[in-house]
Design a protein around this motif. Sequence first.
Motif, PDB file in Angstrom:
ATOM      1  N   LEU A  50      73.160  65.553  56.357  1.00 56.17           N
ATOM      2  CA  LEU A  50      74.408  65.260  56.563  1.00 56.17           C
ATOM      3  C   LEU A  50      74.705  63.919  55.804  1.00 56.17           C
ATOM      4  N   LEU A  51      73.597  63.092  56.015  1.00 55.77           N
ATOM      5  CA  LEU A  51      73.526  61.561  55.428  1.00 55.77           C
ATOM      6  C   LEU A  51      73.843  61.646  54.037  1.00 55.77           C
ATOM      7  N   ALA A  52      72.954  62.795  53.330  1.00 54.33           N
ATOM      8  CA  ALA A  52      72.841  63.006  51.830  1.00 54.33           C
ATOM      9  C   ALA A  52      74.175  63.525  51.449  1.00 54.33           C
ATOM     10  N   MET A  53      74.906  64.371  52.230  1.00 50.31           N
ATOM     11  CA  MET A  53      76.085  64.813  51.870  1.00 50.31           C
ATOM     12  C   MET A  53      77.176  63.589  51.891  1.00 50.31           C
ATOM     13  N   VAL A  54      77.150  62.891  52.525  1.00 53.08           N
ATOM     14  CA  VAL A  54      78.044  61.512  52.666  1.00 53.08           C
ATOM     15  C   VAL A  54      77.527  60.724  51.405  1.00 53.08           C
ATOM     16  N   VAL A  55      76.438  60.368  50.943  1.00 55.25           N
ATOM     17  CA  VAL A  55      76.342  59.612  49.911  1.00 55.25           C
ATOM     18  C   VAL A  55      76.327  60.331  48.751  1.00 55.25           C
ATOM     19  N   LEU A  56      75.945  61.646  48.503  1.00 55.58           N
ATOM     20  CA  LEU A  56      76.201  62.117  47.168  1.00 55.58           C
ATOM     21  C   LEU A  56      77.815  62.312  47.043  1.00 55.58           C
ATOM     22  N   GLY A  57      78.343  62.755  47.904  1.00 52.87           N
ATOM     23  CA  GLY A  57      79.777  63.103  47.743  1.00 52.87           C
ATOM     24  C   GLY A  57      80.657  61.940  47.400  1.00 52.87           C
ATOM     25  N   GLY A  58      80.530  60.746  48.149  1.00 51.10           N
ATOM     26  CA  GLY A  58      81.233  59.568  47.775  1.00 51.10           C
ATOM     27  C   GLY A  58      81.411  58.788  49.001  1.00 51.10           C
ATOM     28  N   MET A  59      80.448  58.060  49.418  1.00 54.66           N
ATOM     29  CA  MET A  59      80.586  57.517  50.739  1.00 54.66           C
ATOM     30  C   MET A  59      81.817  56.684  50.979  1.00 54.66           C
ATOM     31  N   GLY A  60      82.734  56.884  52.173  1.00 55.26           N
ATOM     32  CA  GLY A  60      83.625  56.342  52.265  1.00 55.26           C
ATOM     33  C   GLY A  60      84.979  57.007  51.558  1.00 55.26           C
ATOM     34  N   ASN A  61      84.773  58.119  50.989  1.00 54.18           N
ATOM     35  CA  ASN A  61      85.853  58.929  50.309  1.00 54.18           C
ATOM     36  C   ASN A  61      85.811  60.054  51.116  1.00 54.18           C
ATOM     37  N   VAL A  62      86.876  60.460  51.661  1.00 52.88           N
ATOM     38  CA  VAL A  62      86.934  62.105  52.659  1.00 52.88           C
ATOM     39  C   VAL A  62      86.943  62.865  51.583  1.00 52.88           C
ATOM     40  N   LEU A  64      83.750  65.945  51.652  1.00 54.49           N
ATOM     41  CA  LEU A  64      84.085  67.333  51.766  1.00 54.49           C
ATOM     42  C   LEU A  64      83.407  68.188  50.654  1.00 54.49           C
ATOM     43  N   LEU A  65      83.640  67.663  49.265  1.00 56.55           N
ATOM     44  CA  LEU A  65      82.946  68.334  48.081  1.00 56.55           C
ATOM     45  C   LEU A  65      81.470  68.352  48.202  1.00 56.55           C
ATOM     46  N   GLY A  66      80.820  67.128  48.771  1.00 55.84           N
ATOM     47  CA  GLY A  66      79.500  67.092  48.747  1.00 55.84           C
ATOM     48  C   GLY A  66      78.819  67.991  49.847  1.00 55.84           C
ATOM     49  N   ALA A  67      79.685  68.172  51.003  1.00 54.83           N
ATOM     50  CA  ALA A  67      79.018  69.047  52.028  1.00 54.83           C
ATOM     51  C   ALA A  67      79.015  70.504  51.571  1.00 54.83           C
ATOM     52  N   LEU A  68      80.422  70.838  50.942  1.00 55.46           N
ATOM     53  CA  LEU A  68      80.234  72.151  50.598  1.00 55.46           C
ATOM     54  C   LEU A  68      79.292  72.486  49.513  1.00 55.46           C
ATOM     55  N   MET A  69      79.015  71.574  48.628  1.00 57.42           N
ATOM     56  CA  MET A  69      78.039  71.991  47.493  1.00 57.42           C
ATOM     57  C   MET A  69      76.753  72.169  47.896  1.00 57.42           C
ATOM     58  N   ILE A  70      76.360  71.079  48.856  1.00 55.10           N
ATOM     59  CA  ILE A  70      74.869  71.024  49.329  1.00 55.10           C
ATOM     60  C   ILE A  70      74.838  72.251  50.213  1.00 55.10           C
ATOM     61  N   SER A  71      75.702  72.419  51.161  1.00 54.32           N
ATOM     62  CA  SER A  71      75.460  73.950  52.185  1.00 54.32           C
ATOM     63  C   SER A  71      75.481  75.036  51.326  1.00 54.32           C
ATOM     64  N   TRP A  72      76.275  75.185  50.332  1.00 56.22           N
ATOM     65  CA  TRP A  72      76.195  76.479  49.633  1.00 56.22           C
ATOM     66  C   TRP A  72      74.847  76.627  48.836  1.00 56.22           C
ATOM     67  N   PHE A  73      74.542  75.336  48.155  1.00 57.92           N
ATOM     68  CA  PHE A  73      73.295  75.639  47.353  1.00 57.92           C
ATOM     69  C   PHE A  73      71.915  75.672  48.242  1.00 57.92           C
ATOM     70  N   VAL A  76      79.765  78.585  57.488  1.00 64.43           N
ATOM     71  CA  VAL A  76      78.589  77.621  57.717  1.00 64.43           C
ATOM     72  C   VAL A  76      78.997  76.276  56.801  1.00 64.43           C
ATOM     73  N   ALA A  77      79.462  76.568  55.763  1.00 59.98           N
ATOM     74  CA  ALA A  77      79.551  75.227  54.733  1.00 59.98           C
ATOM     75  C   ALA A  77      80.818  74.243  55.314  1.00 59.98           C
ATOM     76  N   LEU A  78      81.747  74.900  55.843  1.00 58.71           N
ATOM     77  CA  LEU A  78      82.639  73.978  56.502  1.00 58.71           C
ATOM     78  C   LEU A  78      82.396  73.489  57.955  1.00 58.71           C
ATOM     79  N   ILE A  79      81.442  74.126  58.631  1.00 59.19           N
ATOM     80  CA  ILE A  79      81.005  73.424  59.795  1.00 59.19           C
ATOM     81  C   ILE A  79      79.811  72.094  59.402  1.00 59.19           C
ATOM     82  N   TRP A  80      79.263  72.473  58.165  1.00 55.03           N
ATOM     83  CA  TRP A  80      78.477  71.106  57.770  1.00 55.03           C
ATOM     84  C   TRP A  80      79.678  70.260  57.340  1.00 55.03           C
ATOM     85  N   ALA A  81      80.720  70.404  56.665  1.00 58.14           N
ATOM     86  CA  ALA A  81      81.904  69.532  56.181  1.00 58.14           C
ATOM     87  C   ALA A  81      82.281  68.866  57.398  1.00 58.14           C
TER      88      ALA A  81
END
Length: 422
Positions: A313-325, A329-338, A65-70
């Motif tokens: 999804l927008l929070a994953m982009v902003v918290l992970g590092g907007m513009g940095n792939v 990816l790291l932000g999506a995996l962390m937030i989904s798992w949490f 599921v975390a990969l789907i979010w990513a």
Amino acid sequence: MSQPTIAVPTPKRPQGVDRTQLRWPLGFTVAAVVVVVFYGFILPFLVPGVRGWVQDWLPISEINVALIWAMSALGLNIVVGYAGLLDLGYVAFWALGGYTTAWLMSDFGFGGKVNFNIFGSPGAASTTGIHLNLVLVFLAAAGVCALFGVIIGAPTLRLRSDYLALVTLGFGEIIPQIFRNGDEDGLGFNLTNATLGIGPIDSMTFVRINRGDVVVGKLNVFDHVGRFILFSLLTALIIFVSLRLRQGRLGRAWLAIREDELAASAMGVPLMRAKLAAYAVGAIAGGIGGVAYALHLGRMLPDPFTFAVSITLLAMVVLGGMGNVWGVLLGALMISWFNSTGLPQIGDSFNSAFGTNVNFPSFNFLIFGGVLVLMMLFRREGLLPESRTRLVLHEGEAGDTQAEEPEQELVDETTVKSGDVK
């Protein structure tokens, strides 16, 4: 007398590949291989206590599921992080990809009125509905989502900031409502089976790993390792496309629009084509995530596609590092798992240790909002920021002369030398 020929040395191009650019792709590959080996060949043979702890804190189904979010977050990063177009309705593309899969890989077949099979599930040859091969489904979902990406992008070409967000928000609310009310009572014909959903979806044929045995066959509901392999490949594909696009002319056009749309237009950047391309490519990534979600769930229901998904999804982009792939990816995996596993398990451990009965998941949005506030105050560029974004956000701060980023800057800087002005 002939003039002597002067040999001008040709500048040498750097040979080989910069190793700093390979750290994150290699890390992702190694992590995926470790997960496959551990969950497919090691975990089934561990003692029950260790096996239970791993399944409680890191279940393979939640990793999928975390990969789907990513996948979806990486697609939104193209729209928001690359092109700077605020999108609050991105969940619509996730839903479109999932329902396209349900239409083309189930007995539903747009109300059961059609019946054909094109390299689909062999067991579905004599049933009603549409049964296509998974590759064809991915292509169809990509086409449908790209079309709707252009449709939503066209009315927003002259909009910016809050107005752009409102239009995309409206689109993100309209599509799920159509799916939620798309039966004979709502539309006059059965398009989505409304709240009952569409299913079951055909089982796909892929690699199966069960207690160390590797075979090729239909994945059942418990073949999570096989789905992990497929989802990892899809995530790697989206990462590769995102990085390659960012290096090309289209990616540089997106970055120019993000920095200053007026200046980009004055320098000859085709705003209409670049924006529509951003919406289309981002929608395709979201559609691929929707296909993966349908395969994971085994059916499609309209309830999960809410406005909160777009915000997450927008929070994953902003918290992970907007513009940095890699940051996204790291932000999506962390937030989904949490959200799915981490917070409930932390709550259970706390209640067991102190004898309390606190419902930690009910404080999800409180904790999430607090983290957002702290991040915006102390690290607003994200966990793994893009170098440009960090330099802009920290411009003028003492002692901050160089950005720290996990990959080499992908946009070439042109050095302009001017002569003396008399």
